[in-house]
Write a protein that holds these residues in place. Structure first.
Motif, PDB file in Angstrom:
ATOM      1  N   GLN A 187       0.848  -1.190   0.000  1.00 23.02           N
ATOM      2  CA  GLN A 187       0.000   0.000   0.000  1.00 23.02           C
ATOM      3  C   GLN A 187       0.881   1.237   0.000  1.00 23.02           C
ATOM      4  N   ARG A 188       0.245   2.406  -0.210  1.00 19.37           N
ATOM      5  CA  ARG A 188       1.014   3.653  -0.172  1.00 19.37           C
ATOM      6  C   ARG A 188       1.520   3.894   1.244  1.00 19.37           C
ATOM      7  N   SER A 189       2.778   4.292   1.344  1.00 21.34           N
ATOM      8  CA  SER A 189       3.359   4.610   2.651  1.00 21.34           C
ATOM      9  C   SER A 189       4.150   5.903   2.542  1.00 21.34           C
ATOM     10  N   ASN A 198       7.479   3.333  -3.118  1.00 27.49           N
ATOM     11  CA  ASN A 198       6.880   4.431  -2.362  1.00 27.49           C
ATOM     12  C   ASN A 198       7.884   5.539  -2.089  1.00 27.49           C
ATOM     13  N   ALA A 199       9.146   5.188  -1.869  1.00 27.67           N
ATOM     14  CA  ALA A 199      10.168   6.206  -1.661  1.00 27.67           C
ATOM     15  C   ALA A 199      10.319   7.067  -2.918  1.00 27.67           C
ATOM     16  N   MET A 200      10.290   6.432  -4.088  1.00 24.48           N
ATOM     17  CA  MET A 200      10.398   7.183  -5.343  1.00 24.48           C
ATOM     18  C   MET A 200       9.157   8.037  -5.579  1.00 24.48           C
ATOM     19  N   PHE A 268      19.318   2.900  -2.185  1.00 22.78           N
ATOM     20  CA  PHE A 268      18.499   3.487  -1.119  1.00 22.78           C
ATOM     21  C   PHE A 268      19.209   3.362   0.220  1.00 22.78           C
ATOM     22  N   GLU A 269      18.890   4.289   1.111  1.00 23.55           N
ATOM     23  CA  GLU A 269      19.315   4.183   2.499  1.00 23.55           C
ATOM     24  C   GLU A 269      18.122   3.680   3.301  1.00 23.55           C
ATOM     25  N   VAL A 270      18.318   2.613   4.066  1.00 24.65           N
ATOM     26  CA  VAL A 270      17.235   2.013   4.840  1.00 24.65           C
ATOM     27  C   VAL A 270      17.533   2.205   6.317  1.00 24.65           C
ATOM     28  N   TRP A 276      14.880   5.663   1.992  1.00 22.76           N
ATOM     29  CA  TRP A 276      15.197   7.013   1.533  1.00 22.76           C
ATOM     30  C   TRP A 276      16.099   6.906   0.313  1.00 22.76           C
ATOM     31  N   LEU A 277      15.886   7.764  -0.665  1.00 29.19           N
ATOM     32  CA  LEU A 277      16.705   7.726  -1.872  1.00 29.19           C
ATOM     33  C   LEU A 277      18.130   8.182  -1.567  1.00 29.19           C
ATOM     34  N   ALA A 278      19.097   7.352  -1.939  1.00 29.31           N
ATOM     35  CA  ALA A 278      20.499   7.757  -1.896  1.00 29.31           C
ATOM     36  C   ALA A 278      20.841   8.450  -3.217  1.00 29.31           C
ATOM     37  N   HIS A 279      22.069   8.921  -3.320  1.00 25.97           N
ATOM     38  CA  HIS A 279      22.440   9.726  -4.494  1.00 25.97           C
ATOM     39  C   HIS A 279      22.164   9.043  -5.835  1.00 25.97           C
TER      40      HIS A 279
END
Length: 331
Positions: A187-189, A198-200, A268-270, A276-279
């Motif tokens: 689901q959306r988070s 969802n992060a993207m 990604f950073e978890v 979270w998106l990394a560089h």
């Protein structure tokens, strides 16, 4: 052109009338008259002269958080227009006309969701039935939306948002099945995202929020005076209202990247289960978003870039509000 600075430790200064962007050994020079907005991460250094040049050239400066959403901005005092628009904006937000306007925006959002689903369909594939079922259900949601009657959005907003939310859940469920397995999500988070997709989506929406808010400010509108989202304190609620029409553009970029399978977990950073998106992921997503939104498309009878269409939408709303008259002041 929108300039996005997302690398930690980047610095901005002015030299010979140009914007100089430096990160490590990399140096880039840009003419200010080619830039309409600059997006900065927290770990960026800039001089006061950069701010002064941005004001002079009416360039929006946005500061974005880790998830891509703006948390602050500096803009030129030349943005905006007469106070009449803002006064009428407040009156309009309490009027039956605002109900019709918001229902139109949500209906068009659902139509965009249906169009994106059809774009994902694979001929003679078993999942075609899933797409068709979702499209038909969303069509029913559109009809339910139009059946909601009332004179004030303040009273109708919970019902409108419930119908829109149901349609959006159907949409994401159908999309999810058409993504490669590693990109599927339950689901959306948000805050934080619990998976890569969802992060993207969150980062793409954050960039879209900033661009939409800039368009509203430049058109002379107050982002804090919304219609459907008007009860959220200290939030750019008009931005939230307007962005509904354009979300599927950001969706398409994210889903297309997923289907190409060019972004991986190591991008990604978890932390504590949050993604979270990394560089590497930011670089790919930002580039694809920029390219997609700078593409010229025909929309409402005009061929312009998607970014320009967002600005024109804000300008049309400002024109509508400028001429808006209530029953008390109609002549």
């Amino acid at each position: 052109m929108q300039v996005v600075i997302e690398k930690r430790g980047a610095s901005l200064k002015v030299k010979d009338g140009q914007l100089i962007i430096k990160h490590g050994d990399q140096v880039q020079a840009l003419a200010f008259n080619t830039i309409d907005s600059i997006v900065l991460s927290k770990a960026t250094v800039l001089t006061a002269e950069v701010v002064a040049q941005a004001v002079e050239h009416q360039i929006d400066l946005l500061f974005v958080a880790r998830g891509g959403k703006p948390f602050a901005r500096l803009w030129s005092p030349y943005f905006g227009s007469i106070a009449t628009i803002r006064r009428h904006q407040l009156l309009f937000s309490r009027s039956p006309e605002a109900v019709a306007w918001m229902k139109n925006v949500l209906t068009r959002k659902m139509e965009n969701q249906q169009a994106l689903l059809y774009a994902l369909a694979m001929p003679n594939h078993a999942t075609d039935k899933i797409i068709e079922s979702a499209v038909l259900k969303i069509e029913e949601d559109k009809q339910r939306l139009q059946q909601i009657e009332g004179a004030k959005l303040a009273d109708l907003s919970p019902r409108l948002r419930a119908v829109e939310g149901q349609a959006t859940r159907r949409y994401f469920q159908a999309v999810n099945i058409h993504l490669p397995e590693m990109y599927r999500f339950g689901q959306r988070s948000r805050r934080p995202a619990l998976d890569m997709t969802n992060a993207m989506l969150n980062y793409a929406y954050g960039m879209l929020y900033g661009r939409m808010e800039s368009a509203l400010i430049k058109a002379g509108l107050d982002p804090m005076i919304g219609f459907m989202h008007r009860e959220e304190y200290n939030r750019p609620v008009l931005t939230y209202d307007c962005i509904e029409l354009f979300r599927t553009w950001a969706d398409w970029v994210v889903f297309d990247l997923c289907r190409q399978q060019v972004i991986f977990r190591e991008f990604f950073e978890v932390e504590a289960g949050g993604y979270w998106l990394a560089h590497p992921a930011k670089r790919i997503l930002i580039q694809h978003l920029t390219d997609f939104f700078e593409d010229q498309i025909e929309w409402e009878g005009l061929t312009r870039s998607r970014y320009t269409h967002m600005s024109l939408f804000a300008q049309r709303l400002a024109a509508l509000l400028k001429e808006y008259k209530t029953d008390k002041n109609k002549k």
